[in-house]
Design an enzyme around this catalytic site. Structure first.
Site, PDB file in Angstrom:
ATOM      1  N   PRO A   1       0.828  -1.212   0.000  1.00 26.96           N
ATOM      2  CA  PRO A   1       0.000   0.000   0.000  1.00 26.96           C
ATOM      3  C   PRO A   1       0.858   1.257   0.000  1.00 26.96           C
ATOM      4  O   PRO A   1       1.888   1.329   0.675  1.00 26.96           O
ATOM      5  CB  PRO A   1      -0.797  -0.126   1.305  1.00 26.96           C
TER       6      PRO A   1
ATOM      7  N   LYS B   1       3.477   6.448   3.999  1.00 29.64           N
ATOM      8  CA  LYS B   1       2.875   5.130   4.168  1.00 29.64           C
ATOM      9  C   LYS B   1       2.847   4.709   5.633  1.00 29.64           C
ATOM     10  O   LYS B   1       2.405   3.604   5.945  1.00 29.64           O
ATOM     11  CB  LYS B   1       3.684   4.081   3.390  1.00 29.64           C
TER      12      LYS B   1
END
Length: 360
Positions: free
Chosen positions: A2, A61
């Site tokens: 991700p 992130k």
């Protein structure tokens, strides 16, 4: 893994569902995701039980839940980690989730990303969005469960936050918070000038209003490394991984091997702005999901995969000029680019990747 839009989608869901709640109990079903926790599972449980969650915060992130004792629960999703809420209602004043599909659902018989020659794969990312509120009480790969205090509107089944991780590359640990170097807020979701002590090396991200873009440009232009590698350097700007690096470079019409020192200041700044714009568009539809492993905290997939212009499109036509996209490896990472729009610099070293024109 991700990237910023996907992690921000998770953070926003956690802000709606868990901020203001107290950790009533901790279940550790598998201690391996706690490998970074000093003192192991027992310390993890002891330091979390009874603590109130005061904020859900993200830088790049990197994601953390601020606690009322001045520490934080740091979460790393890795390749397959999911933080899923269950038995909760959204907090007071929170917005109901929007229909994030920019267009109608793709029929099950169509191939992923529009490639008619592609093998049948999970079509999660191209179907109409749906919230998975009736998640199994004991999902596969459940590693850690935090039981949370109830609040009005909860369905009465017991509020919880689950770490589900198939590949065991993600993890949780409780960590001290440290002051930010510039005195500005640590990240999205909190005004406190704090961030986890083990994340102080992480630069601000492209959607952070406190990012010094001029300094980031200067660092890029002082380097001989390829601009794709620089864009993914979390010490220059955070949150950019392989997907959004390819997308930003395509939008800025730059090849990933172009050295940072070969960029003019306007070109370098334009690249940062182009990448930020791509991530904003991705965030608006929940990020990019290629399979069922990436979902947000409410169990919904992201839908930016259908809007990708470069990433994963080697062998297909460039959507800007019609040339056949190419692929190669730069510093161990794949790079998809248009040979006409993104001129490859002379002398650049990479590994060529064979690709075919889809559908032919």
């Amino acid at each position: 893994m991700p990237e910023l839009p996907e992690v921000e989608s998770v953070r926003a869901g956690l802000a709606r569902h868990v901020v203001g709640r107290t950790v009533a109990g901790v279940e550790v079903l598998d201690a391996r995701p706690l490998r970074r926790q000093v003192g192991g599972a027992q310390a993890f449980t002891r330091e979390l039980e009874g603590r109130a969650i005061t904020a859900a915060v993200r830088r790049g992130k990197f994601l953390w839940l601020a606690l009322d004792d001045g520490r934080a629960l740091s979460a790393h999703l890795g390749m397959s980690g999911q933080l899923l809420v269950r038995g909760t209602s959204a907090g007071p004043g929170s917005d109901a989730p929007d229909d994030r599909s920019a267009s109608g659902p793709v029929a099950d018989g169509e191939s992923f990303l529009g490639d008619p020659a592609a093998a049948r794969v999970d079509l999660t990312a191209t179907r109409a969005p749906s919230l998975v509120r009736d998640l199994s009480a004991h999902p596969r790969h459940l590693r850690v469960r935090l039981h949370l205090s109830a609040r009005p509107g909860d369905p009465g089944t017991g509020a919880a936050l689950d770490l589900v991780d198939q590949r065991m590359l993600g993890g949780l640990h409780v960590v001290d918070l440290a002051p930010t170097a510039d005195g500005a807020p640590g990240g999205q979701g909190s005004q406190a000038p704090l961030l986890p002590a083990d994340a102080t090396h992480i630069a601000r991200d492209l959607l952070d209003p406190f990012l010094d873009r001029g300094a980031a440009v200067a660092r890029m232009r002082a380097s001989r490394r390829g601009v794709k590698t620089l864009l993914m350097d979390q010490g220059i700007v955070s949150g950019v991984g392989n997907i959004y690096a390819d997308e930003g470079l395509w939008r800025a019409r730059l090849h990933g091997l172009r050295p940072g020192r070969a960029l003019g200041p306007r070109v370098a700044l334009g690249l940062l702005e182009a990448t930020a714009q791509v991530m904003e568009q991705a965030l608006a539809v929940g990020g990019t999901s290629f399979d069922a492993l990436y979902v947000d905290a409410e169990g919904a997939a992201g839908f930016f995969a259908r809007q990708l212009q470069a990433y994963g499109r080697a062998g297909q036509e460039c959507r800007r000029c019609g040339a056949v996209m190419r692929g190669e490896i730069i510093a161990g990472r794949s790079h998809a680019f248009c040979p006409r729009c993104q001129t490859r610099p002379r002398g650049g070293t990479s590994v060529q990747v064979a690709s075919r024109r889809s559908g032919r």
